[in-house]
Design an enzyme around this catalytic site. Structure first.
Site, short mmCIF file in Angstrom:
data_model
loop_
_atom_site.label_atom_id
_atom_site.label_comp_id
_atom_site.label_asym_id
_atom_site.label_seq_id
_atom_site.Cartn_x
_atom_site.Cartn_y
_atom_site.Cartn_z
N LYS A 137 48.20 -60.38 -61.24
CA LYS A 137 47.18 -60.07 -62.26
C LYS A 137 47.30 -58.60 -62.68
O LYS A 137 47.33 -58.27 -63.87
CB LYS A 137 45.79 -60.33 -61.69
CG LYS A 137 44.65 -59.83 -62.54
CD LYS A 137 43.41 -59.32 -61.83
CE LYS A 137 43.49 -58.59 -60.57
NZ LYS A 137 42.43 -57.67 -60.21
N LYS A 149 44.56 -46.71 -61.64
CA LYS A 149 44.69 -47.79 -60.65
C LYS A 149 45.84 -48.74 -61.02
O LYS A 149 46.61 -49.18 -60.17
CB LYS A 149 43.35 -48.56 -60.58
CG LYS A 149 43.38 -49.87 -59.87
CD LYS A 149 43.58 -49.75 -58.38
CE LYS A 149 43.73 -51.13 -57.75
NZ LYS A 149 44.06 -51.06 -56.35
P1 NAD Z 1 38.68 -61.79 -53.14
O1 NAD Z 1 39.15 -62.93 -53.94
O2 NAD Z 1 38.89 -61.76 -51.66
O3 NAD Z 1 37.12 -61.53 -53.40
C1 NAD Z 1 36.46 -61.80 -54.60
C2 NAD Z 1 35.14 -62.49 -54.26
O4 NAD Z 1 34.43 -62.73 -55.48
C3 NAD Z 1 35.35 -63.86 -53.58
O5 NAD Z 1 34.60 -63.92 -52.38
C4 NAD Z 1 34.82 -64.85 -54.62
O6 NAD Z 1 34.21 -65.99 -54.04
C5 NAD Z 1 33.80 -64.00 -55.35
N1 NAD Z 1 33.45 -64.51 -56.68
C6 NAD Z 1 34.25 -65.13 -57.58
N2 NAD Z 1 33.53 -65.43 -58.69
C7 NAD Z 1 32.26 -64.96 -58.47
C8 NAD Z 1 31.09 -64.96 -59.25
N3 NAD Z 1 31.05 -65.48 -60.46
N4 NAD Z 1 29.97 -64.40 -58.72
C9 NAD Z 1 29.99 -63.87 -57.47
N5 NAD Z 1 31.10 -63.85 -56.68
C10 NAD Z 1 32.22 -64.38 -57.19
O7 NAD Z 1 39.35 -60.49 -53.80
P2 NAD Z 1 39.46 -59.02 -53.16
O8 NAD Z 1 40.79 -58.89 -52.52
O9 NAD Z 1 38.23 -58.72 -52.41
O10 NAD Z 1 39.53 -58.17 -54.50
C11 NAD Z 1 38.39 -57.90 -55.29
C12 NAD Z 1 38.80 -56.94 -56.40
O11 NAD Z 1 39.27 -55.72 -55.82
C13 NAD Z 1 39.94 -57.47 -57.27
O12 NAD Z 1 39.72 -57.07 -58.61
C14 NAD Z 1 41.16 -56.81 -56.69
O13 NAD Z 1 42.21 -56.68 -57.64
C15 NAD Z 1 40.61 -55.48 -56.24
N6 NAD Z 1 41.30 -54.85 -55.11
C16 NAD Z 1 41.70 -55.58 -54.02
C17 NAD Z 1 42.34 -54.93 -52.95
C18 NAD Z 1 42.81 -55.68 -51.71
O14 NAD Z 1 43.58 -55.10 -50.92
N7 NAD Z 1 42.40 -56.91 -51.48
C19 NAD Z 1 42.55 -53.55 -53.00
C20 NAD Z 1 42.09 -52.85 -54.10
C21 NAD Z 1 41.48 -53.50 -55.16
#
Ligand code: NAD
Length: 297
Positions: free
Chosen positions: A242, A173
């Protein structure tokens, strides 16, 4: 035994993933520290649980989609965390992008607590999460992977069990996101330079889409964000930054220099500092545009 799924982290990725599980008929309990996310989850028919410890205790499978390794570590290792409080035999899957060491450590800590852990980062973006076309890169025990393949198939299209190493999916990834960093900046530089010479962005996109400059990131960044002048994420600049830092750290550990990767970390740090951190990564175009002389040639 009927599975009750606990979903922790209902953000840009987690919410549509949880939605697909609900639509497929699973019982899904959800928790997010952001109240707006919980409300959206309830609106799509989910059951939000205010106390994360209760969610953990009620779930036979726990899925997490969290922003950073620090948050993942706290949610797994905290006093109310998954490792401390989950019932023995619970399957836990982390979809977040973290550092490989964290996957490896959490696997061991979970095993000591008689829990089953898989590291399973995803690719395909928010669109892939909505359409259930994600690529899921799974590392960990094959039998555990087998036990929840129907869940993976509900969330994604290309499911790879890559081996018993809990961090193998994460390594791949991070390589993927290193390339995303290159392409995103390439798209920004190409379109800004083309426009500055008076070439319409649509024309450039059409011609390059049928040339070797084509890439999925070009399609994504241009069609979904730049063309609509809408930089609501998506995948934020800060999350890309990140992942590039994690990729750099991973490369350092195996002694591989990343001449362009290093520059990308500096570049996206600057773009984030300019105020584009919470925008979709395609906003690197706006950053460059702001630095470009507006006058036509
Ligand atoms: P995001 O910031 O939209 O979602 C993360 C969620 O986690 C938020 O709603 C936040 O409030 C919540 N959160 C934070 N601390 C918390 C806690 N202690 N307990 C419970 N909830 C908590 O991020 P995202 O874009 O959904 O990405 C999530 C993960 O997936 C990341 O690691 C990212 O790198 C990965 N990712 C994202 C994408 C993308 O296109 N957005 C694609 C692939 C992978």
């Amino acid at each position: 035994m009927t599975q009750t799924i606990g979903f922790i982290g209902l953000g840009n990725m987690g919410l549509p993933m949880a939605t697909n599980l609900i639509n497929a008929g699973y019982t899904v309990l959800g928790f997010d520290t952001n109240e707006a996310s919980n409300e959206k989850f309830v609106a799509i028919g989910g059951t939000a649980i205010a106390d994360v410890a209760q969610l953990i205790a009620k779930s036979t499978v726990i899925l997490t989609s969290l922003p950073t390794p620090q948050v993942v570590s706290a949610v797994y290792r905290g006093p109310q965390g998954i490792i401390q409080t989950a019932n023995k035999g619970t399957i836990i899957v982390d979809f977040s992008t973290v550092n490989p060491q964290l996957n490896d450590e959490l696997y061991v800590e979970a095993q000591q607590a008689e829990l089953h852990y898989l590291g399973a980062p995803v690719s395909g973006g928010v669109i892939g999460a909505i359409k259930a076309t994600l690529t899921i890169m799974v590392g960990g025990d094959s039998e555990i992977h087998q036990q929840i393949t129907t869940i993976f198939n509900t969330l994604g299209k290309n499911i790879y069990h890559l081996g018993t190493s809990p961090s193998i999916g994460t390594r791949i990834k991070l390589l993927n996101n290193l390339m995303i960093g290159f392409y995103t900046e390439a798209v920004a530089e190409t379109i800004v330079l083309g426009e500055q010479m008076g070439i319409e962005a649509d024309v450039l996109f059409e011609v390059l889409s049928n040339s070797y400059g084509q890439s999925r990131i070009f399609e994504r960044n241009y069609l979904e964000y730049m063309k609509n002048n809408d930089y609501n994420p998506g995948f934020t600049t800060n999350l890309l930054l990140k992942d590039l830092k994690l990729a750099k750290e991973m490369a350092q550990q195996v002694g591989v220099p990343l001449p362009i990767g290093d520059k990308l970390v500096d570049l996206y740090s600057t773009i984030s500092d300019e105020g584009f951190g919470d925008n979709d990564m395609a906003a690197s175009y706006l950053s460059l545009k702001n630095k470009t002389k507006i006058e036509q040639l």
